[in-house]
Enzyme design. Structure first.
Site, PDB file in Angstrom:
ATOM      1  N   CYS A   2      13.761  -1.013   5.785  1.00  0.00           N
ATOM      2  CA  CYS A   2      14.892  -1.409   6.619  1.00  0.00           C
ATOM      3  C   CYS A   2      16.208  -1.332   5.848  1.00  0.00           C
ATOM      4  O   CYS A   2      16.232  -1.553   4.637  1.00  0.00           O
ATOM      5  CB  CYS A   2      14.709  -2.841   7.088  1.00  0.00           C
ATOM      6  SG  CYS A   2      13.227  -3.088   8.052  1.00  0.00           S
ATOM      7  N   ARG A  27      15.926   6.090   2.969  1.00  0.00           N
ATOM      8  CA  ARG A  27      14.992   5.035   2.592  1.00  0.00           C
ATOM      9  C   ARG A  27      13.727   5.038   3.450  1.00  0.00           C
ATOM     10  O   ARG A  27      12.753   4.386   3.103  1.00  0.00           O
ATOM     11  CB  ARG A  27      15.683   3.672   2.731  1.00  0.00           C
ATOM     12  CG  ARG A  27      16.855   3.498   1.802  1.00  0.00           C
ATOM     13  CD  ARG A  27      17.740   2.366   2.267  1.00  0.00           C
ATOM     14  NE  ARG A  27      16.991   1.133   2.372  1.00  0.00           N
ATOM     15  CZ  ARG A  27      16.867   0.253   1.397  1.00  0.00           C
ATOM     16  NH1 ARG A  27      17.439   0.482   0.242  1.00  0.00           N
ATOM     17  NH2 ARG A  27      16.181  -0.850   1.570  1.00  0.00           N
ATOM     18  N   TRP A  71      12.138  -0.278   9.562  1.00  0.00           N
ATOM     19  CA  TRP A  71      10.835   0.222   9.119  1.00  0.00           C
ATOM     20  C   TRP A  71       9.846  -0.856   9.545  1.00  0.00           C
ATOM     21  O   TRP A  71       9.870  -1.965   9.020  1.00  0.00           O
ATOM     22  CB  TRP A  71      10.849   0.411   7.610  1.00  0.00           C
ATOM     23  CG  TRP A  71       9.668   1.096   7.030  1.00  0.00           C
ATOM     24  CD1 TRP A  71       9.464   2.448   6.954  1.00  0.00           C
ATOM     25  CD2 TRP A  71       8.539   0.485   6.399  1.00  0.00           C
ATOM     26  NE1 TRP A  71       8.275   2.700   6.318  1.00  0.00           N
ATOM     27  CE2 TRP A  71       7.680   1.516   5.976  1.00  0.00           C
ATOM     28  CE3 TRP A  71       8.157  -0.837   6.162  1.00  0.00           C
ATOM     29  CZ2 TRP A  71       6.477   1.279   5.317  1.00  0.00           C
ATOM     30  CZ3 TRP A  71       6.957  -1.070   5.515  1.00  0.00           C
ATOM     31  CH2 TRP A  71       6.137  -0.007   5.098  1.00  0.00           C
ATOM     32  N   ASN A  95      16.699  -7.696   7.209  1.00  0.00           N
ATOM     33  CA  ASN A  95      15.728  -7.040   6.313  1.00  0.00           C
ATOM     34  C   ASN A  95      14.861  -8.130   5.715  1.00  0.00           C
ATOM     35  O   ASN A  95      15.360  -9.212   5.413  1.00  0.00           O
ATOM     36  CB  ASN A  95      16.429  -6.352   5.144  1.00  0.00           C
ATOM     37  CG  ASN A  95      17.072  -5.054   5.530  1.00  0.00           C
ATOM     38  OD1 ASN A  95      17.029  -4.650   6.690  1.00  0.00           O
ATOM     39  ND2 ASN A  95      17.689  -4.401   4.562  1.00  0.00           N
ATOM     40  N   GLY A  96      13.587  -7.813   5.468  1.00  0.00           N
ATOM     41  CA  GLY A  96      12.712  -8.793   4.825  1.00  0.00           C
ATOM     42  C   GLY A  96      11.664  -9.306   5.798  1.00  0.00           C
ATOM     43  O   GLY A  96      11.454  -8.735   6.874  1.00  0.00           O
ATOM     44  N   GLU A 464       0.160  11.352 -11.386  1.00  0.00           N
ATOM     45  CA  GLU A 464       1.463  11.509 -10.740  1.00  0.00           C
ATOM     46  C   GLU A 464       1.505  12.799  -9.907  1.00  0.00           C
ATOM     47  O   GLU A 464       2.042  12.810  -8.798  1.00  0.00           O
ATOM     48  CB  GLU A 464       2.584  11.489 -11.796  1.00  0.00           C
ATOM     49  CG  GLU A 464       3.982  11.716 -11.282  1.00  0.00           C
ATOM     50  CD  GLU A 464       4.438  10.731 -10.202  1.00  0.00           C
ATOM     51  OE1 GLU A 464       3.782   9.696  -9.994  1.00  0.00           O
ATOM     52  OE2 GLU A 464       5.442  11.047  -9.541  1.00  0.00           O
ATOM     53  N   LYS A 468       2.113  12.988  -5.766  1.00  0.00           N
ATOM     54  CA  LYS A 468       3.119  13.806  -5.085  1.00  0.00           C
ATOM     55  C   LYS A 468       2.476  14.590  -3.935  1.00  0.00           C
ATOM     56  O   LYS A 468       3.021  14.666  -2.838  1.00  0.00           O
ATOM     57  CB  LYS A 468       3.794  14.805  -6.041  1.00  0.00           C
ATOM     58  CG  LYS A 468       4.736  14.252  -7.069  1.00  0.00           C
ATOM     59  CD  LYS A 468       6.029  13.713  -6.529  1.00  0.00           C
ATOM     60  CE  LYS A 468       5.977  12.273  -6.258  1.00  0.00           C
ATOM     61  NZ  LYS A 468       6.273  11.187  -6.941  1.00  0.00           N
ATOM     62  N   GLU A 471       1.628  12.183  -1.057  1.00  0.00           N
ATOM     63  CA  GLU A 471       2.800  11.616  -0.401  1.00  0.00           C
ATOM     64  C   GLU A 471       3.470  12.566   0.564  1.00  0.00           C
ATOM     65  O   GLU A 471       3.857  12.171   1.650  1.00  0.00           O
ATOM     66  CB  GLU A 471       3.865  11.279  -1.464  1.00  0.00           C
ATOM     67  CG  GLU A 471       3.771   9.953  -2.127  1.00  0.00           C
ATOM     68  CD  GLU A 471       4.867   9.792  -3.172  1.00  0.00           C
ATOM     69  OE1 GLU A 471       5.008  10.656  -4.056  1.00  0.00           O
ATOM     70  OE2 GLU A 471       5.579   8.790  -3.114  1.00  0.00           O
ATOM     71  N   HIS A 487     -19.167  11.611 -13.532  1.00  0.00           N
ATOM     72  CA  HIS A 487     -19.709  10.303 -13.148  1.00  0.00           C
ATOM     73  C   HIS A 487     -19.508  10.044 -11.658  1.00  0.00           C
ATOM     74  O   HIS A 487     -19.254   8.905 -11.244  1.00  0.00           O
ATOM     75  CB  HIS A 487     -19.071   9.202 -13.996  1.00  0.00           C
ATOM     76  CG  HIS A 487     -19.354   9.353 -15.459  1.00  0.00           C
ATOM     77  ND1 HIS A 487     -20.618   9.241 -15.983  1.00  0.00           N
ATOM     78  CD2 HIS A 487     -18.547   9.682 -16.501  1.00  0.00           C
ATOM     79  CE1 HIS A 487     -20.583   9.456 -17.290  1.00  0.00           C
ATOM     80  NE2 HIS A 487     -19.330   9.738 -17.624  1.00  0.00           N
ATOM     81  N   LYS A 586      11.643   4.654   0.706  1.00  0.00           N
ATOM     82  CA  LYS A 586      12.143   4.909  -0.644  1.00  0.00           C
ATOM     83  C   LYS A 586      12.101   3.649  -1.488  1.00  0.00           C
ATOM     84  O   LYS A 586      11.705   3.674  -2.641  1.00  0.00           O
ATOM     85  CB  LYS A 586      13.581   5.431  -0.555  1.00  0.00           C
ATOM     86  CG  LYS A 586      14.205   5.768  -1.902  1.00  0.00           C
ATOM     87  CD  LYS A 586      13.560   6.980  -2.509  1.00  0.00           C
ATOM     88  CE  LYS A 586      14.123   7.345  -3.856  1.00  0.00           C
ATOM     89  NZ  LYS A 586      13.134   8.173  -4.604  1.00  0.00           N
TER      90      LYS A 586
HETATM   91  C1  G6P Z   1       8.009   3.678  -3.015  1.00  0.00           C
HETATM   92  C2  G6P Z   1       8.506   5.107  -3.166  1.00  0.00           C
HETATM   93  C3  G6P Z   1       7.956   5.715  -4.449  1.00  0.00           C
HETATM   94  C4  G6P Z   1       8.328   4.843  -5.639  1.00  0.00           C
HETATM   95  C5  G6P Z   1       7.875   3.394  -5.437  1.00  0.00           C
HETATM   96  C6  G6P Z   1       8.454   2.469  -6.494  1.00  0.00           C
HETATM   97  O1  G6P Z   1       6.642   3.679  -2.780  1.00  0.00           O
HETATM   98  O2  G6P Z   1       8.100   5.883  -2.054  1.00  0.00           O
HETATM   99  O3  G6P Z   1       8.501   7.007  -4.637  1.00  0.00           O
HETATM  100  O4  G6P Z   1       7.749   5.356  -6.784  1.00  0.00           O
HETATM  101  O5  G6P Z   1       8.332   2.908  -4.179  1.00  0.00           O
HETATM  102  O6  G6P Z   1       9.851   2.455  -6.348  1.00  0.00           O
HETATM  103  P1  G6P Z   1      10.845   1.960  -7.457  1.00  0.00           P
HETATM  104  O7  G6P Z   1      12.195   2.029  -6.818  1.00  0.00           O
HETATM  105  O8  G6P Z   1      10.436   0.556  -7.797  1.00  0.00           O
HETATM  106  O9  G6P Z   1      10.698   2.875  -8.619  1.00  0.00           O
END
Ligand code: G6P
Length: 591
Positions: A2, A27, A71, A95-96, A464, A468, A471, A487, A586
């Site tokens: 949000c 975001r 959101w 928000n929250g 990582e 990606k 995601e 395993h 985000k």
């Molecule tokens: C969300 C984003 C990720 C990010 C994570 C942590 O899940 O989609 O891309 O790595 O938050 O975010 P931060 O701002 O704490 O690095």
């Protein structure tokens, strides 16, 4: 997640609010809305499920308004659940999460209130309207006393055109000023586009806009003296001139690394010398991509500093009653500095007496204000939801931190320390792998899943890279230790199943290649990424990608780049938008 915006302007501010909401789009959200108060004291609302662009049209009347990108948490994405919510003369964006909203809602229902949405937020506006006796600020403050949980609010009252009341409790809120308008916003980067000066609120603080000025105060209305700072030009959001933000941000990695290193060499670590030298144990916590950076730090720092370094997902850290205390160092890693779980973990560490050191991209973030010491990376604004350049910069900052810790204890830097300045140009050299990655993405775009394997530090790169792909390309991908393949996971390998192997440690290369060979023997399509020419020539991989050579300990900063690009290409070829992956946000400001 949000986003909140509020604006009081000298003229109609509908377009200003729309533009600030566009700045919040990155975001992640599912609906949007705006409420305005006209000079003739009427309240108008426009809200819609879907994109901010759905709000375009004849501007609502007024020079005072609030806007929101939602959101969904309580209630599905819909027009009715979109903010702002209205009760009587009030409109509110939130928000929250209000944790006691069910109790409050039951109470309000018994008092005869009718709810138009399924949200927890509507409860707040009803509490405000019921508390109102002509005192706008007083009504908001009184309602807030009933709330449990985290919130940032911006509230309008039809009786007070030209005024907005905002409050922050556990969810970010920033005030901003420009020559022609005064703002509230939940997001520093989004506000930087509109305001020339900004000032973040702390928990429990109210922001009152009215009479052409911004005033911070506590719940009793007592003024709090705050300092506004000028918005640095580099923190303004820019558009991706062509292509997507994710492509733009990957292309910015070399620049982001050299800026971040310049910032690090200017950083004075003296204020945290005592803890760098004397910490008995070190904890690191983060979420998502930042968690992979924190895990890498744990591996590198423990081996260099020779003291225990534990890493946890921030969401798990506080539920395990950690043995953290005085004389311990807690390292919180977060691009946004606003991730709720990371903030909560850092708060717990601080409460228990640990020294909190933050690594963040946003100097004015909640995490930075909570931490005892902050390392600010200079990645620049990152708009695409999936983190790329911020990850490379987090790694750089964390390597630098591990090196400082070693130096404070032994008067010696690690042998890779002198190679840090070469990271930027080596990162640029990895772009040479992009053609190969594009071809691979085209070949594998319809794959049902894939694995990424590595040993040692390469496990983090594998994790990582797989994150990606999940995601943004929506392909199931898993990254893990190559030694674990047999395993269980080997059972899933079928003809043509993609297995990417990252192998940057010459000492571990032959063992890693065994795993690759085992997968290939069962029909997997295998890809090897390495800077080690011997490993590349000896491997039986179907596709070999040569990385630029740098000190092997620093290779994780480089090896991830082709994987970031591969995921982005795969996403685009599958017809998705890498900047706005479904269901993701985000900056995750709820726990
Ligand atoms: C969300 C984003 C990720 C990010 C994570 C942590 O899940 O989609 O891309 O790595 O938050 O975010 P931060 O701002 O704490 O690095």
């Amino acid at each position: 997640m949000c986003g909140i915006v509020g604006c009081v302007s000298k003229e109609n501010c509908y377009e200003k609010i729309l533009s600030a909401l566009s700045g919040l789009e990155y975001r992640g959200y599912d609906s949007a809305g705006i409420a305005m108060v006209s000079p003739s004291k009427t309240l108008n609302v426009r809200k819609k499920k879907g994109y901010v662009s759905n709000l375009k049209g004849k501007p609502l009347a007024g020079d005072t308004g609030i806007g929101h990108t939602r959101w969904a948490t309580h209630g599905k994405p819909s027009d009715a659940n979109a903010h702002p919510h209205v009760s009587g003369k009030f409109a509110l964006v939130h928000n929250g999460i209000v944790e006691n909203f069910r109790t409050l809602k039951d109470e309000l229902l018994r008092q005869g209130e009718v709810f138009l949405s399924e949200t927890d937020s509507e409860v707040i506006v009803k509490l405000i309207a019921r508390a109102y006796d002509g005192d706008f600020f007083g009504a908001v403050a009184k309602a807030c006393e009933r709330l449990k949980g985290s919130y940032a609010l911006a509230v309008l009252c039809a009786d007070f055109p030209g005024e907005i009341v905002g409050v922050r409790q556990g969810s970010p809120l920033v005030a901003g000023a420009a020559a022609d308008a005064l703002y509230l916003c939940s997001d520093v980067p989004a506000l930087c586009g509109a305001a020339e000066f900004i000032c973040p609120a702390s928990d429990g603080e109210f922001i009152r806009i009215g009479g052409g000025k911004i005033c911070f105060c506590d719940g009793q209305g007592r003024e709090i003296c705050k300092q506004f700072t000028r918005v640095p030009p580099e923190s303004r959001l820019t558009s991706a001139a062509s292509g997507t933000f994710m492509e733009k941000e990957i292309s910015e990695i070399p620049r982001a690394l050299s800026d971040t290193l310049a910032g690090l060499t200017e950083t004075d670590f003296a204020p945290c010398a005592r803890i760098l030298r004397g910490a008995k144990q070190v904890y690191a916590a983060a979420c998502g991509t930042a968690l992979h950076a924190a895990e890498m730090f744990a591996d590198v720092a423990e081996s260099e500093v020779r003291c225990p370094v534990f890493c946890f997902a921030a969401s798990e850290f506080r539920y395990r009653d950690p043995l953290i205390g005085k004389d311990d160092l807690f390292v919180a890693v977060s691009q946004s500095g606003e991730t709720a779980d990371t903030l909560q973990a850092a708060r717990l560490a601080k409460e228990r007496g640990a020294y909190v050191l933050a690594v963040t991209n946003i100097a004015q973030s909640s995490l930075a204000s909570l931490a005892h010491f902050t390392i600010v990376m200079r990645a620049g604004p990152e708009i695409a939801v999936a983190a790329t350049k911020s990850y490379n910069c987090q790694l750089l900052c964390l390597y630098y931190l591990a090196a400082q810790m070693k130096f404070y204890r032994t008067q010696e830097f690690p042998d890779w320390f002198a190679s840090l300045p070469s990271l930027s140009s080596a990162a640029e050299e990895t772009f040479g792998c992009f053609l190969q990655m594009s071809a691979l993405a085209a070949k594998l775009k319809d794959a049902r899943g894939m694995f990424c394997l590595g040993r040692g530090l390469d496990v983090r790169t594998a994790e990582e890279g797989a994150l990606k792909v999940k995601e943004i390309a929506y392909v199931f991908a898993e990254g893990y230790a190559a030694g674990e393949l047999k395993h269980g996971t080997l059972a899933l390998i079928e003809e043509g199943f993609p297995v990417f192997t990252i192998s940057t440690s010459p000492a571990l290369a032959s063992k890693t290649d065994n795993a690759l060979a085992e997968a290939k023997a069962r029909g997997a399509f295998t890809v090897l990424l390495s800077q080690d020419t011997a490993a590349l020539s000896e491997s039986c991989a179907d596709c070999k990608c040569a990385l630029p050579a740098l000190h092997e300990k620093l290779m994780p900063v480089l090896a991830v780049i082709p994987l970031q690009y591969f995921a982005c290409r795969m996403c685009l070829l599958r017809g998705y938008d890498p900047d706005k992956p479904r269901n993701l946000a985000k900056s995750v400001t709820v726990e």
